[in-house]
Write a protein that holds these residues in place. Structure first.
Motif, mmCIF file in Angstrom:
data_model
loop_
_atom_site.group_PDB
_atom_site.id
_atom_site.type_symbol
_atom_site.label_atom_id
_atom_site.label_comp_id
_atom_site.label_asym_id
_atom_site.label_seq_id
_atom_site.Cartn_x
_atom_site.Cartn_y
_atom_site.Cartn_z
ATOM 1 N N VAL A 1 0.658 -1.081 0.062
ATOM 2 C CA VAL A 1 0.468 -0.287 0.374
ATOM 3 C C VAL A 1 0.830 1.184 -0.202
ATOM 4 C CG1 VAL A 1 -1.259 1.779 1.578
ATOM 5 C CG2 VAL A 1 -1.728 -1.121 1.070
ATOM 6 N N MET A 2 0.625 2.221 -0.747
ATOM 7 C CA MET A 2 1.651 3.601 -0.900
ATOM 8 C C MET A 2 0.432 4.472 0.241
ATOM 9 S SD MET A 2 4.088 5.240 -2.019
ATOM 10 C CE MET A 2 4.236 4.077 -3.518
ATOM 11 N N ILE A 3 1.690 5.150 0.769
ATOM 12 C CA ILE A 3 1.216 6.016 1.601
ATOM 13 C C ILE A 3 1.663 7.511 1.925
ATOM 14 C CG2 ILE A 3 -0.786 4.843 3.083
ATOM 15 C CD1 ILE A 3 2.256 5.557 5.137
ATOM 16 N N CYS A 4 1.087 8.390 2.057
ATOM 17 C CA CYS A 4 1.523 10.026 1.830
ATOM 18 C C CYS A 4 1.028 10.662 3.692
ATOM 19 C CB CYS A 4 0.596 10.847 1.172
ATOM 20 S SG CYS A 4 1.901 12.239 1.319
ATOM 21 N N ALA A 5 1.786 9.829 4.961
ATOM 22 C CA ALA A 5 1.628 10.255 5.472
ATOM 23 C C ALA A 5 1.203 12.213 6.548
ATOM 24 C CB ALA A 5 2.819 10.475 6.942
ATOM 25 N N ASN A 6 1.865 12.385 5.396
ATOM 26 C CA ASN A 6 1.554 14.593 5.666
ATOM 27 C C ASN A 6 0.311 14.910 4.795
ATOM 28 O OD1 ASN A 6 3.068 14.363 3.430
ATOM 29 N ND2 ASN A 6 4.311 16.604 4.041
ATOM 30 N N ASP A 7 -0.171 14.375 4.049
ATOM 31 C CA ASP A 7 -1.461 14.527 3.193
ATOM 32 C C ASP A 7 -2.619 15.075 4.693
ATOM 33 O OD1 ASP A 7 -1.107 14.517 1.216
ATOM 34 O OD2 ASP A 7 -2.346 12.948 0.120
ATOM 35 N N LYS A 8 -3.189 16.174 4.393
ATOM 36 C CA LYS A 8 -3.974 16.853 5.165
ATOM 37 C C LYS A 8 -5.731 16.309 5.840
ATOM 38 C CE LYS A 8 -4.105 21.979 4.382
ATOM 39 N NZ LYS A 8 -5.043 22.619 4.982
ATOM 40 N N VAL A 9 -5.524 15.285 4.266
ATOM 41 C CA VAL A 9 -6.597 13.930 3.933
ATOM 42 C C VAL A 9 -5.971 13.110 3.448
ATOM 43 C CG1 VAL A 9 -8.669 13.567 3.084
ATOM 44 C CG2 VAL A 9 -7.989 16.108 3.635
ATOM 45 N N THR A 10 -5.836 12.238 3.862
ATOM 46 C CA THR A 10 -4.960 10.362 3.934
ATOM 47 C C THR A 10 -5.648 9.778 2.356
ATOM 48 O OG1 THR A 10 -5.772 10.395 5.968
ATOM 49 C CG2 THR A 10 -3.416 11.289 5.903
ATOM 50 N N GLY A 11 -6.897 9.432 3.014
ATOM 51 C CA GLY A 11 -7.419 8.537 2.527
ATOM 52 C C GLY A 11 -7.240 8.593 1.047
ATOM 53 N N PRO A 12 -7.491 9.876 -0.002
ATOM 54 C CA PRO A 12 -7.329 9.499 -1.615
ATOM 55 C C PRO A 12 -5.642 9.311 -1.903
ATOM 56 C CG PRO A 12 -8.415 11.616 -0.724
ATOM 57 C CD PRO A 12 -7.406 11.188 0.571
ATOM 58 N N ARG A 13 -4.533 9.933 -1.300
ATOM 59 C CA ARG A 13 -3.446 9.387 -1.406
ATOM 60 C C ARG A 13 -2.944 8.400 -0.985
ATOM 61 N NH1 ARG A 13 0.571 13.585 -3.627
ATOM 62 N NH2 ARG A 13 0.698 15.037 -1.810
ATOM 63 N N HIS A 14 -3.903 7.740 -0.928
ATOM 64 C CA HIS A 14 -4.135 5.938 0.453
ATOM 65 C C HIS A 14 -4.248 4.820 -0.651
ATOM 66 C CE1 HIS A 14 -5.448 2.311 2.651
ATOM 67 N NE2 HIS A 14 -4.983 2.251 3.224
ATOM 68 N N VAL A 15 -3.183 4.296 -1.815
ATOM 69 C CA VAL A 15 -2.933 3.469 -2.592
ATOM 70 C C VAL A 15 -3.560 1.976 -2.588
ATOM 71 C CG1 VAL A 15 -2.300 2.970 -5.535
ATOM 72 C CG2 VAL A 15 -2.690 5.368 -3.987
ATOM 73 N N LYS A 16 -4.055 1.279 -2.093
ATOM 74 C CA LYS A 16 -4.105 -0.252 -2.156
ATOM 75 C C LYS A 16 -4.067 -0.926 -3.185
ATOM 76 C CE LYS A 16 -8.351 0.330 -0.843
ATOM 77 N NZ LYS A 16 -9.891 0.020 0.040
ATOM 78 N N TRP A 17 -3.455 -2.400 -2.879
ATOM 79 C CA TRP A 17 -3.207 -3.111 -4.892
ATOM 80 C C TRP A 17 -2.203 -2.180 -5.538
ATOM 81 C CZ3 TRP A 17 -8.532 -2.230 -3.615
ATOM 82 C CH2 TRP A 17 -9.617 -3.643 -2.956
ATOM 83 N N VAL A 18 -0.969 -1.921 -4.579
ATOM 84 C CA VAL A 18 -0.084 -1.316 -5.672
ATOM 85 C C VAL A 18 0.138 -2.099 -6.660
ATOM 86 C CG1 VAL A 18 1.907 0.663 -6.012
ATOM 87 C CG2 VAL A 18 0.562 0.478 -3.840
ATOM 88 N N SER A 19 1.035 -1.903 -8.045
ATOM 89 C CA SER A 19 1.464 -2.789 -8.726
ATOM 90 C C SER A 19 2.374 -2.309 -9.352
ATOM 91 C CB SER A 19 0.249 -3.229 -9.582
ATOM 92 O OG SER A 19 -0.551 -1.889 -10.548
ATOM 93 N N SER A 20 2.533 -0.843 -9.843
ATOM 94 C CA SER A 20 3.607 -0.070 -10.321
ATOM 95 C C SER A 20 3.583 1.346 -9.878
ATOM 96 C CB SER A 20 3.370 0.043 -11.758
ATOM 97 O OG SER A 20 2.644 0.722 -12.250
ATOM 98 N N ILE A 21 4.702 1.768 -10.283
ATOM 99 C CA ILE A 21 5.413 2.935 -9.945
ATOM 100 C C ILE A 21 6.285 3.231 -11.143
ATOM 101 C CG2 ILE A 21 7.281 4.144 -8.074
ATOM 102 C CD1 ILE A 21 7.436 2.335 -6.139
ATOM 103 N N GLU A 22 5.408 4.099 -11.866
ATOM 104 C CA GLU A 22 5.850 4.714 -13.268
ATOM 105 C C GLU A 22 6.555 6.566 -12.940
ATOM 106 O OE1 GLU A 22 3.760 3.522 -16.488
ATOM 107 O OE2 GLU A 22 5.006 4.642 -17.655
ATOM 108 N N VAL A 23 8.077 6.516 -13.189
ATOM 109 C CA VAL A 23 8.086 7.803 -14.009
ATOM 110 C C VAL A 23 7.943 8.627 -15.114
ATOM 111 C CG1 VAL A 23 10.335 9.527 -13.679
ATOM 112 C CG2 VAL A 23 9.758 7.670 -11.951
ATOM 113 N N GLY A 24 7.533 9.759 -15.296
ATOM 114 C CA GLY A 24 7.271 10.231 -16.825
ATOM 115 C C GLY A 24 7.669 11.482 -16.296
ATOM 116 N N ARG A 25 7.319 12.268 -17.832
ATOM 117 C CA ARG A 25 7.965 13.439 -18.223
ATOM 118 C C ARG A 25 6.036 14.092 -19.070
ATOM 119 N NH1 ARG A 25 12.528 14.306 -21.020
ATOM 120 N NH2 ARG A 25 11.627 13.568 -22.728
ATOM 121 N N LEU A 26 5.876 15.604 -18.454
ATOM 122 C CA LEU A 26 5.323 16.280 -19.744
ATOM 123 C C LEU A 26 6.060 16.530 -20.372
ATOM 124 C CD1 LEU A 26 2.912 17.831 -16.712
ATOM 125 C CD2 LEU A 26 2.579 15.934 -18.066
ATOM 126 N N PRO A 27 5.305 17.056 -21.878
ATOM 127 C CA PRO A 27 5.834 17.318 -23.311
ATOM 128 C C PRO A 27 6.385 18.488 -22.693
ATOM 129 C CG PRO A 27 3.874 16.875 -23.363
ATOM 130 C CD PRO A 27 3.652 16.353 -21.891
#
Ligand SMILES: Nc1nc2c(c(=O)[nH]1)N[C@H]1C(S)=C(S)[C@@H](COP(=O)(O)O)O[C@H]1N2
Ligand SMILES: [Mo]
Length: 171
Positions: free
Chosen positions: A145-171
């Motif tokens: 599970v991925m979590i962000c402990a300093n989010d004010k509302v922690t639910g939305p960036r609490h990711v269950k069943w994580v399968s990938s971490i992908e680095v990308g770049r906007l054009p």
């Protein structure tokens, strides 16, 4: 004939309910990929290489205000350590603001971090790929599970069943 279609309908309904109640395809590994030098996967067998940390007390709060879960403790590895091992390929320093890290789950749920969030903000010291909650391995929410402990509302960036971490770049 009529009875048969009722039975078939009931069977399909029961099957669909059973499947939707099952966590989507529990994932045993997290793929680290994208604009990086070394692609690899995180598994429970290699997490120790990423200097795991244990921290205490984090509530998972939904945007509705409801507390969904209370973590007395959690153990995981920091996203920053994972990215440092992967080595982000950044040809031009000036493009750093265009880089993002997408955390994806098996059910399609996706969360984003920007390069600046991780490297220039306290957030970078608070994002963890966790695999133990309250001293126990994670079960219902997948293995990671991925979590962000300093989010004010922690639910939305609490990711269950994580399968990938992908680095990308906007054009
Ligand atoms: N993979 C995945 N992670 C998710 C979600 C989801 O639908 N899929 N829902 C999020 C929401 S809206 C909240 S509030 C928290 C806690 O949700 P839970 O009570 O379902 O665990 O998990 C988040 N993580
Ligand atoms: Mo939520």
């Amino acid at each position: 004939m009529y009875l048969r279609s009722i039975l078939l309908g009931a069977f399909l309904l029961i099957t669909a309910t059973a499947f939707s109640a099952t966590p989507p395809d529990t994932t045993h590994q997290v793929m680290v990929k994208g604009l990086i030098r070394h692609a690899f996967t995180c598994t429970l067998n290699n997490v120790d290489a990423f200097r795991p940390e244990t921290r205490n007390n984090l509530d998972i709060v939904c945007s509705s205000g409801e507390t969904k879960k209370v973590l007395r403790s959690f153990t995981g590895i920091s996203l920053k350590n994972i990215l440092d091992s992967a080595g982000i390929i950044m040809e031009r320093r000036k493009d750093r603001g265009k880089y993002y890290i997408a955390i994806k789950a098996t059910d399609g749920y996706t969360v984003l971090y920007s390069w600046n969030d991780i490297y220039n903000n306290p957030t970078g010291d608070n994002v963890y790929l966790i695999y133990r909650e309250n001293g126990q391995p994670i079960t219902e929410d997948g293995l990671f599970v991925m979590i962000c402990a300093n989010d004010k509302v922690t639910g939305p960036r609490h990711v269950k069943w994580v399968s990938s971490i992908e680095v990308g770049r906007l054009p």
